[in-house]
Design an enzyme around this catalytic site. Structure first.
Site, mmCIF file in Angstrom:
data_model
loop_
_atom_site.group_PDB
_atom_site.id
_atom_site.type_symbol
_atom_site.label_atom_id
_atom_site.label_comp_id
_atom_site.label_asym_id
_atom_site.label_seq_id
_atom_site.Cartn_x
_atom_site.Cartn_y
_atom_site.Cartn_z
ATOM 1 N N ASN A 1 0.223 0.563 -47.719
ATOM 2 C CA ASN A 1 -1.094 -0.032 -47.938
ATOM 3 C C ASN A 1 -2.064 0.923 -48.629
ATOM 4 O OD1 ASN A 1 -2.968 -2.067 -47.814
ATOM 5 N ND2 ASN A 1 -3.275 -1.983 -45.587
ATOM 6 N N HIS B 1 -3.319 -10.060 -31.931
ATOM 7 C CA HIS B 1 -4.610 -9.379 -32.039
ATOM 8 C C HIS B 1 -5.752 -10.327 -31.726
ATOM 9 C CE1 HIS B 1 -3.433 -5.911 -34.928
ATOM 10 N NE2 HIS B 1 -2.456 -6.165 -34.083
ATOM 11 N N ARG C 1 -3.816 -7.648 -27.884
ATOM 12 C CA ARG C 1 -4.651 -6.465 -28.135
ATOM 13 C C ARG C 1 -6.099 -6.911 -28.239
ATOM 14 N NH1 ARG C 1 -4.548 -2.944 -33.769
ATOM 15 N NH2 ARG C 1 -6.348 -4.244 -34.252
ATOM 16 N N TYR D 1 -13.364 -0.937 -36.571
ATOM 17 C CA TYR D 1 -11.950 -1.151 -36.867
ATOM 18 C C TYR D 1 -11.431 -2.322 -36.045
ATOM 19 C CZ TYR D 1 -7.075 -1.339 -36.332
ATOM 20 O OH TYR D 1 -5.822 -1.867 -36.267
ATOM 21 N N ASP E 1 -6.437 -0.383 -29.509
ATOM 22 C CA ASP E 1 -6.193 0.593 -30.573
ATOM 23 C C ASP E 1 -7.474 1.391 -30.837
ATOM 24 O OD1 ASP E 1 -5.387 2.010 -32.800
ATOM 25 O OD2 ASP E 1 -4.658 0.259 -33.913
ATOM 26 N N HIS F 1 -7.548 3.851 -33.008
ATOM 27 C CA HIS F 1 -7.468 4.135 -34.445
ATOM 28 C C HIS F 1 -7.927 5.555 -34.809
ATOM 29 C CE1 HIS F 1 -6.986 2.478 -38.606
ATOM 30 N NE2 HIS F 1 -6.121 1.732 -37.957
ATOM 31 N N GLU G 1 -3.668 2.998 -27.898
ATOM 32 C CA GLU G 1 -2.988 3.394 -29.135
ATOM 33 C C GLU G 1 -3.808 4.374 -29.956
ATOM 34 O OE1 GLU G 1 -2.058 -0.037 -31.522
ATOM 35 O OE2 GLU G 1 -1.971 1.158 -33.354
ATOM 36 N N GLU H 1 2.021 4.978 -35.843
ATOM 37 C CA GLU H 1 2.191 3.998 -36.922
ATOM 38 C C GLU H 1 2.167 4.665 -38.299
ATOM 39 O OE1 GLU H 1 -1.108 1.363 -36.030
ATOM 40 O OE2 GLU H 1 -2.252 2.164 -37.707
ATOM 41 N N ARG I 1 5.317 4.348 -32.214
ATOM 42 C CA ARG I 1 4.949 3.229 -33.104
ATOM 43 C C ARG I 1 5.516 3.337 -34.513
ATOM 44 N NH1 ARG I 1 2.052 -0.651 -32.650
ATOM 45 N NH2 ARG I 1 0.630 -0.355 -34.410
ATOM 46 N N HIS J 1 4.773 -0.624 -35.273
ATOM 47 C CA HIS J 1 3.674 -1.152 -36.066
ATOM 48 C C HIS J 1 4.111 -2.462 -36.722
ATOM 49 C CE1 HIS J 1 0.725 -0.225 -39.617
ATOM 50 N NE2 HIS J 1 0.130 -0.935 -38.688
ATOM 51 N N ASP K 1 0.181 -5.632 -43.378
ATOM 52 C CA ASP K 1 0.619 -4.869 -44.555
ATOM 53 C C ASP K 1 2.109 -4.529 -44.466
ATOM 54 O OD1 ASP K 1 -0.929 -3.330 -42.516
ATOM 55 O OD2 ASP K 1 -0.134 -1.585 -43.542
ATOM 56 N N GLU L 1 4.455 -5.190 -32.458
ATOM 57 C CA GLU L 1 3.186 -5.759 -32.924
ATOM 58 C C GLU L 1 3.477 -6.904 -33.888
ATOM 59 O OE1 GLU L 1 0.866 -3.038 -35.300
ATOM 60 O OE2 GLU L 1 -1.000 -4.090 -34.891
ATOM 61 N N TRP M 1 -10.685 7.143 -40.191
ATOM 62 C CA TRP M 1 -10.906 5.699 -40.135
ATOM 63 C C TRP M 1 -10.001 5.077 -39.114
ATOM 64 C CZ3 TRP M 1 -7.502 1.605 -41.652
ATOM 65 C CH2 TRP M 1 -8.053 0.319 -41.410
HETATM 66 O O1 EZ4 Z 1 -4.920 -0.071 -39.646
HETATM 67 O O2 EZ4 Z 1 -1.913 -1.538 -40.850
HETATM 68 O O3 EZ4 Z 1 -2.224 -1.227 -35.161
HETATM 69 N N1 EZ4 Z 1 -2.472 -1.580 -36.254
HETATM 70 C C1 EZ4 Z 1 -3.227 -0.904 -37.140
HETATM 71 C C2 EZ4 Z 1 -3.340 -1.499 -38.516
HETATM 72 C C3 EZ4 Z 1 -3.573 -0.448 -39.593
HETATM 73 C C4 EZ4 Z 1 -3.195 -1.012 -40.927
HETATM 74 C C5 EZ4 Z 1 -3.269 0.066 -42.006
HETATM 75 O O4 EZ4 Z 1 -2.692 -0.379 -43.178
HETATM 76 O O5 EZ4 Z 1 -3.775 0.116 -36.808
HETATM 77 O O6 EZ4 Z 1 -4.346 -2.481 -38.522
HETATM 78 CO CO CO Z 2 -2.911 0.866 -34.988
#
Ligand code: EZ4
Ligand code: CO
Length: 403
Positions: free
Chosen positions: A38, A123, A148, A160, A211, A213, A237, A263, A284, A313, A317, A340, A403
């Site tokens: 991605n 999600h 999630r 996020y 998550d 992130h 996560e 991931e 992951r 993961h 994407d 997931e 991010w």
């Molecule tokens: O941000 O796949 O757990 N899932 C994630 C995703 C990632 C994207 C990045 O391309 O964290 O949403």
């Molecule tokens: Co994630």
């Protein structure tokens, strides 16, 4: 012997970009593999076209392990997401070919079904807690066993995992990366409330996941894990970036909330210490970004020795080709944990017809020979590649953050 006669890269954008490798053999059988990274799609397409495909022509498609080793060791420059996604695409396509030639779904070649289906999580994303819970109820009604929860954080314009779309979440967009703002303290105050209200509304028969992130430091992650203990999460996560694997010791010392990470890992080396020191509970790493089915099996085998289970993961994407490979892997691997699953758009599903299905919260790869997924090339050609970036994130004072 099934000689590889040609291979080509197909780039398509049915709502989002996907890179697919198609390998043809003189046995009249072809295989496909996902190579989508991605936000950096064309780097992998070039790696395949300019460097990998010339080395494949004439080789025996049956020799999956040898070709894997050839591409990994032969590059001299090992690992990294671009290289490992390219190798993954070749590996998936070769397993697809082997399955088709054997007349068996790939999971049968991997030892057969070790369970009835792969438990998946959906999600639930909302701009606030009430909306997140409303979305989670929809998953429960559809029979999901795990969901999630992500919600907008008061005082932050964007978070996020939260989007305007009801069932689809696509963070990559724009001609340049979006910039979002982050506050750890606002987030840390909000998440325990999300799960307190989540448990109240959803009960205890559903697995709840979250998550982070990569946004917290290890000690902050320890605090969050501790605050979330009463709500018995299935996992927390990506609590902190994992370049420093030893950093997870600090989290572990402070909380019994199960941890998942990986991931963005591209090989077993990214997870070796995390697994051997039992610093995580779920790994992951995915079939597409971590070297294909061949390498993911190696990661899972190491993890199994330490009671670490898989939790691959599976965001949008990861193309339907990756989902098919992940489900063939997940159905057969002894230490499967959860998979997931984010639904693809109807346009994507049309470009990639597939045999996998979801029923009562479990997914099954289906019983078509090979991976059980195809690509409609004529349709794929109608959707031209569009450059898209994942967002970047800054603290409120402007400091660049994860991010
Ligand atoms: O941000 O796949 O757990 N899932 C994630 C995703 C990632 C994207 C990045 O391309 O964290 O949403
Ligand atoms: Co994630």
């Amino acid at each position: 012997m099934a000689r590889i006669t040609s291979a080509r890269v197909i780039v398509t954008c049915p709502g989002r970009n996907f890179v697919t490798l198609k390998i043809e053999t003189d046995e009249g059988v072809y295989g496909i593999g996902d190579a989508t990274l991605n936000g950096r799609e064309l780097a992998v397409a070039s790696y395949l076209e300019d460097h990998v495909i010339p080395c494949l022509i004439g080789r025996d498609a049956h020799r999956i392990e040898d070709i894997w080793q050839y591409l990994y060791k032969g590059a001299y420059w090992r690992r990294g997401p671009v290289t490992m996604s390219a190798i993954a695409a070749v590996d998936m396509a070769l397993w697809d070919i082997k399955g088709k030639l054997a007349g068996l779904p790939v999971y049968q070649l991997l030892g057969g079904a070790a369970r009835e289906g792969c438990m998946v999580y959906g999600h639930a994303n909302g701009s606030d807690i009430a909306e997140t819970i409303e979305r989670a109820h929809e998953y429960l009604e559809q029979g999901y066993k795990a969901v999630r929860l992500q919600s907008g954080v008061p005082g932050l314009a964007a978070t996020y995992g939260v989007s305007g779309e009801r069932f689809y979440y696509e963070p990559a967009k724009g001609s340049l990366p979006d910039e979002t703002l982050w506050s750890t303290s606002k987030y840390m105050r909000h998440v325990p409330e999300l799960f307190a209200r989540g448990r109240d509304a959803l009960g205890w028969d559903i697995h709840l996941l979250h998550d982070v992130h990569h946004r917290l430091t290890p000690i902050e992650a320890g605090r969050l894990g501790k605050d979330l203990e009463p709500y018995r999460l299935f996992w927390l996560e990506d609590a902190t970036p994992a370049e420093n694997q030893a950093g997870f010791r600090l989290i572990r010392q402070h909380t019994t909330t199960p941890l998942a990470v990986g991931e963005i890992f591209s090989s077993v080396w990214d997870a070796k210490q995390l697994i051997e020191e039992q610093l995580i509970d779920y790994i992951r790493a995915t079939v597409v970004h971590a070297g294909g089915i061949t390498h993911l099996r190696r990661i899972a085998a190491l993890a199994d020795l330490y009671q670490v289970r898989t939790g691959c993961h599976g965001a949008t994407d990861l193309s339907p080709v990756s989902m098919a490979a992940a489900l063939n892997f997940g159905l057969s691997v002894p230490n499967f944990g959860i998979q997931e699953y984010m639904r693809h758009t109807a346009e994507t599903d049309e470009v990639f017809p597939h045999a996998y299905s979801l029923s009562n919260g479990l997914m099954h790869p289906g019983d078509k020979p090979g991976l059980g997924v195809d690509i409609d090339e004529a349709l794929a050609a109608k959707y031209e590649y569009k450059r898209a970036y994942l967002p970047v994130n800054r603290l409120e004072d402007g400091t660049m953050w994860s991010w």
